[in-house]
Design a protein around this motif. Structure first.
Motif, mmCIF file in Angstrom:
data_model
loop_
_atom_site.group_PDB
_atom_site.id
_atom_site.type_symbol
_atom_site.label_atom_id
_atom_site.label_comp_id
_atom_site.label_asym_id
_atom_site.label_seq_id
_atom_site.Cartn_x
_atom_site.Cartn_y
_atom_site.Cartn_z
ATOM 1 N N ALA A 235 0.813 -1.340 0.031
ATOM 2 C CA ALA A 235 -0.030 0.099 0.047
ATOM 3 C C ALA A 235 1.021 1.318 -0.035
ATOM 4 C CB ALA A 235 -0.913 0.003 1.090
ATOM 5 N N LEU A 236 0.579 2.187 -0.976
ATOM 6 C CA LEU A 236 1.157 3.400 -1.215
ATOM 7 C C LEU A 236 0.604 4.526 -0.535
ATOM 8 C CD1 LEU A 236 2.705 3.176 -4.511
ATOM 9 C CD2 LEU A 236 3.901 2.323 -2.395
ATOM 10 N N CYS A 237 0.964 5.028 0.676
ATOM 11 C CA CYS A 237 0.333 6.256 1.311
ATOM 12 C C CYS A 237 1.420 7.384 1.431
ATOM 13 C CB CYS A 237 -0.195 5.891 2.632
ATOM 14 S SG CYS A 237 -1.519 4.582 2.550
ATOM 15 N N THR A 238 1.922 7.847 0.406
ATOM 16 C CA THR A 238 3.490 8.434 0.352
ATOM 17 C C THR A 238 3.027 10.190 0.611
ATOM 18 O OG1 THR A 238 3.357 8.262 -1.842
ATOM 19 C CG2 THR A 238 4.718 7.085 -0.622
ATOM 20 N N GLY A 239 1.790 10.464 0.613
ATOM 21 C CA GLY A 239 1.316 11.853 0.939
ATOM 22 C C GLY A 239 1.656 12.954 -0.053
ATOM 23 N N ALA A 240 2.109 14.196 0.384
ATOM 24 C CA ALA A 240 2.426 15.043 -0.314
ATOM 25 C C ALA A 240 3.621 16.085 0.278
ATOM 26 C CB ALA A 240 1.113 16.068 -0.644
ATOM 27 N N ARG A 241 4.418 16.941 -0.524
ATOM 28 C CA ARG A 241 5.129 17.840 0.282
ATOM 29 C C ARG A 241 4.962 19.127 -0.398
ATOM 30 N NH1 ARG A 241 7.176 15.342 -4.242
ATOM 31 N NH2 ARG A 241 7.871 16.236 -6.075
ATOM 32 N N PRO A 242 5.372 20.163 0.522
ATOM 33 C CA PRO A 242 5.047 21.724 0.159
ATOM 34 C C PRO A 242 5.752 21.964 -1.169
ATOM 35 C CG PRO A 242 5.883 21.524 2.291
ATOM 36 C CD PRO A 242 6.151 20.146 1.662
ATOM 37 N N ARG A 243 4.879 22.611 -1.939
ATOM 38 C CA ARG A 243 5.476 23.278 -3.356
ATOM 39 C C ARG A 243 6.485 24.471 -2.761
ATOM 40 N NH1 ARG A 243 0.895 24.211 -5.541
ATOM 41 N NH2 ARG A 243 0.785 22.214 -6.811
ATOM 42 N N ASP B 196 -1.737 -1.367 -11.012
ATOM 43 C CA ASP B 196 -1.483 -2.703 -10.589
ATOM 44 C C ASP B 196 -2.363 -2.987 -9.642
ATOM 45 O OD1 ASP B 196 -0.442 -4.918 -9.518
ATOM 46 O OD2 ASP B 196 1.583 -4.266 -9.553
ATOM 47 N N PRO B 197 -3.051 -4.053 -10.040
ATOM 48 C CA PRO B 197 -4.247 -4.499 -9.166
ATOM 49 C C PRO B 197 -3.937 -4.970 -7.590
ATOM 50 C CG PRO B 197 -4.359 -5.848 -10.557
ATOM 51 C CD PRO B 197 -3.417 -4.681 -11.290
ATOM 52 N N GLU B 198 -2.332 -5.348 -7.672
ATOM 53 C CA GLU B 198 -1.984 -5.778 -6.255
ATOM 54 C C GLU B 198 -1.426 -4.731 -5.374
ATOM 55 O OE1 GLU B 198 -2.339 -9.199 -5.579
ATOM 56 O OE2 GLU B 198 -3.448 -9.340 -7.418
ATOM 57 N N ILE B 199 -1.436 -3.605 -5.943
ATOM 58 C CA ILE B 199 -0.880 -2.566 -5.120
ATOM 59 C C ILE B 199 -1.922 -1.440 -4.891
ATOM 60 C CG2 ILE B 199 0.861 -0.613 -4.971
ATOM 61 C CD1 ILE B 199 2.500 -2.151 -6.703
ATOM 62 N N VAL B 200 -2.325 -1.191 -3.732
ATOM 63 C CA VAL B 200 -3.378 0.038 -3.439
ATOM 64 C C VAL B 200 -2.624 1.249 -3.152
ATOM 65 C CG1 VAL B 200 -4.948 -1.941 -2.589
ATOM 66 C CG2 VAL B 200 -3.490 -0.973 -0.940
ATOM 67 N N SER B 201 -3.353 2.375 -2.980
ATOM 68 C CA SER B 201 -2.800 3.513 -2.425
ATOM 69 C C SER B 201 -3.960 4.473 -1.769
ATOM 70 C CB SER B 201 -2.148 4.294 -3.687
ATOM 71 O OG SER B 201 -1.694 5.207 -3.450
ATOM 72 N N ALA B 202 -3.550 5.274 -0.945
ATOM 73 C CA ALA B 202 -4.633 6.192 -0.297
ATOM 74 C C ALA B 202 -3.824 7.287 0.160
ATOM 75 C CB ALA B 202 -5.299 5.258 0.873
ATOM 76 N N GLY B 203 -4.669 8.337 0.438
ATOM 77 C CA GLY B 203 -4.228 9.930 0.931
ATOM 78 C C GLY B 203 -3.938 10.793 -0.066
ATOM 79 N N ASP B 204 -3.329 11.618 0.441
ATOM 80 C CA ASP B 204 -2.920 12.975 -0.592
ATOM 81 C C ASP B 204 -2.169 12.689 -1.499
ATOM 82 O OD1 ASP B 204 -3.969 14.187 1.630
ATOM 83 O OD2 ASP B 204 -2.484 15.682 2.092
ATOM 84 N N CYS B 205 -1.495 11.492 -1.887
ATOM 85 C CA CYS B 205 -0.803 11.233 -2.941
ATOM 86 C C CYS B 205 -1.493 10.778 -4.216
ATOM 87 C CB CYS B 205 0.372 10.256 -2.602
ATOM 88 S SG CYS B 205 -0.198 8.626 -2.253
ATOM 89 N N THR B 206 -3.067 10.440 -4.067
ATOM 90 C CA THR B 206 -3.885 9.872 -5.088
ATOM 91 C C THR B 206 -4.739 10.688 -5.427
ATOM 92 O OG1 THR B 206 -5.646 9.359 -3.452
ATOM 93 C CG2 THR B 206 -3.832 7.637 -3.333
ATOM 94 N N ARG B 207 -5.057 10.182 -6.833
ATOM 95 C CA ARG B 207 -6.251 10.970 -7.508
ATOM 96 C C ARG B 207 -7.265 9.748 -8.008
ATOM 97 N NH1 ARG B 207 -7.209 15.460 -10.844
ATOM 98 N NH2 ARG B 207 -5.473 16.500 -9.982
ATOM 99 N N GLN B 208 -8.580 10.048 -7.785
ATOM 100 C CA GLN B 208 -9.446 9.360 -8.259
ATOM 101 C C GLN B 208 -10.801 9.945 -8.613
ATOM 102 O OE1 GLN B 208 -11.062 8.219 -3.578
ATOM 103 N NE2 GLN B 208 -12.123 7.134 -5.339
#
Length: 398
Positions: A105-113, A268-280
Motif C-alpha cells: 500500500a502506498l500512502c506517500t502523501g504530499a510535500r510543500p510546493r 497494478d491491482p496488487e498495489i493499493v494507494s490512499a491519501g494525499d498522493c492519490t487521484r481518483q
C-alpha cells in the motif's frame, strides 16, 4: 500468524488507518508500516493550529499510541523507501536492506510546493508540513518579530492566526486578487480578510513575490514592482505536490497523483494507494480529483485495506474539509467546482457565523459553513443524497 506480509509505505493518516483497518478486516499476517520520521505517526491538521500556537504537545496529537501498534502487531520502521521492485516483491530501503512484501500500500502523501525565486534558501525561510518544521518556526516566532507568509490559502491563514496568538506581527502575501480565491466564493474570501485584519494581520493581495533578500538570513521580501517588505522570518504556503516519484518509477499510472479506482487499486491491482498522493474519480461530481483531505484519506485507507483482504468496498463518501482560525471553525461539504450561484445564510460582512451554499443549475453541490455545524450536517446529507430541498431551507438550515 500467516507468513504473508503487508507493507504500508507512509506513516500518514492514511497509512496508520490502513494498517489498523487491515487487522479489523481480518488480515492475520505481518503488517509493516514504513515512515521516514523518527517519532510516532501524528496528526497533521493541528500542526498549523494548536501545535504551532503551543496549545498541544506532540504526544497529544499522535494518531495512535505505541501500545496500539504493539497490541495490533504493527511493526513501525523508520526508513525511506528508495525503490519498488514489483517483479521480486521487494522494497529497497534507505537502510540498504530489501523488505519483502506480499501486499503493498502506498500512502506517500504530499510535500510543500517550493517557492522558485532568488533567496528562497536563505535562513529563516520555512515550510510547514512536519512537526520538525513547526518546532523551527515556533523557535523563530517570538513576540514582536515580523513574519511574512507567502500564500493566502488555508495553511497560510491558519498559520497567520497561530502566529498572531504568539504575539508575532504577520503579513500575508497572496498572488491572486483575494485570499482563498481558488477554493471559495468572494463572500467567503472577504469574510476571512475582515477577520484577519481585525486581529491585526496585514493582508496584501495581487502580491507577486520576486525575491527574498538578506545576508545569509532573510531580511526582506521583494515584490514585483520593486517594493520591499521587512521580514524576520518567512513562511511559504503555496500548496503541495503529491509524492508520486516512487510509484512512477515502479511503472504505476500517475497523473498529478497516483491514479486509483473505487477500490483504491492502482494500475497494478496488487498495489493499493490512499491519501494525499492519490487521484481518483469522485462519482458524485463526475471528475477526477486529488482531495488533500484527512476524512477522504481515512476512507480510502479503509477501502484499500478491505481490497487487500479480498473484500469488495468502494470509496463513496462525500468529500469534506475543515479549517480552524481564531474562534472560527470552517466546515466545508462537497466540491464547489463549476458553481453558478451562491446563497448566503447570515451576514459575512458583520457576523462571525454564516454559511455559503454553492449551487449548480439549482442543485446544491457544496457549502462553506462558519461556526454553523447544523448547516454543515444538513448540507452533507442533502448533497450526498441529492435530496430535494426548498431554497428557504438553506437560509433557515441553522
Amino acid at each position: 500468524m500467516s507468513s504473508q506480509r503487508a507493507v504500508v509505505v507512509g506513516a500518514s493518516h492514511a497509512g496508520v488507518q490502513l494498517a489498523a483497518s487491515l487487522r479489523s478486516e481480518g488480515w492475520v499476517g505481518e503488517i509493516v508500516l514504513v515512515g521516514d520520521e523518527s517519532v510516532l505517526p501524528y496528526q497533521r491538521p493541528p500542526l498549523s493550529k494548536a501545535y504551532l500556537s503551543g496549545k498541544s504537545a506532540l504526544d497529544q496529537i499522535v494518531i495512535r499510541s505505541a501500545e496500539f501498534y504493539a497490541k495490533q502487531g504493527i511493526v513501525l520502521r523508520d526508513a525511506k523507501v528508495e525503490e519498488i521492485d514489483r517483479l521480486a516483491g521487494n522494497l529497497r530501503l534507505s537502510t540498504g536492506e530489501a523488505l519483502r512484501y506480499d501486499k503493498l500500500a502506498l500512502c506517500t502523501g504530499a510535500r510543500p510546493r517550493q517557492l522558485a525565486v532568488p533567496g528562497a534558501k536563505l535562513r529563516e525561510v520555512y515550510y510547514l508540513r512536519t512537526a520538525a518544521d513547526v518546532e523551527l518556526i515556533r523557535a523563530a516566532a517570538t513576540p514582536g518579530r515580523r513574519a511574512v507568509i507567502v500564500g493566502g490559502g488555508y495553511i497560510g491563514l491558519e498559520t497567520a492566526a497561530s502566529l498572531t496568538a504568539l504575539g508575532v506581527d504577520v503579513v500575508v502575501l497572496e498572488a491572486a486578487e483575494r485570499v482563498l480565491e481558488r477554493v471559495t466564493a468572494p463572500d467567503v474570501s472577504a469574510f476571512f480578510t475582515r477577520i484577519h485584519q481585525s486581529e491585526g494581520v496585514e493582508i496584501r493581495t495581487g502580491a507577486m513575490v520576486e525575491a527574498l533578500t538578506g545576508e545569509g538570513t532573510v531580511r526582506e521580501v521583494v515584490l514585483a514592482g520593486g517594493e520591499s517588505i521587512p521580514a524576520d522570518l518567512v513562511i511559504i504556503g503555496i500548496g503541495v505536490e503529491p509524492n508520486t516519484e516512487l510509484a512512477a518509477a515502479a511503472g504505476l499510472m500517475v497523473d498529478d497523483g497516483v491514479l486509483i479506482d473505487s477500490g483504491a487499486r492502482t494500475s497494478d491491482p496488487e498495489i493499493v494507494s490512499a491519501g494525499d498522493c492519490t487521484r481518483q474519480e469522485v462519482t458524485r461530481y463526475g471528475t477526477s480529483v486529488r482531495l488533500e483531505s484527512v476524512p477522504s484519506a481515512g476512507e480510502q485507507a479503509k477501502v484499500a485495506a478491505a481490497t487487500i483482504c479480498g473484500k469488495s468496498k468502494e470509496v463513496s463518501a462525500l468529500p469534506w474539509f475543515w479549517s480552524d482560525q481564531y474562534d472560527l471553525k470552517l466546515q466545508i461539504a462537497g466540491l464547489n467546482t463549476g458553481y453558478d450561484e451562491v446563497v448566503l445564510s447570515g451576514d459575512p460582512e458583520q457576523d462571525r457565523d454564516f454559511s455559503c451554499f454553492y449551487l449548480r443549475c439549482g442543485e446544491l453541490i457544496a457549502a462553506d459553513c462558519v461556526n454553523r455545524p447544523r448547516d454543515f450536517m444538513f448540507c452533507k446529507r442533502v448533497i450526498a443524497q441529492r435530496t430535494p430541498f426548498e431554497r428557504s431551507e438553506l437560509v433557515t438550515a441553522n
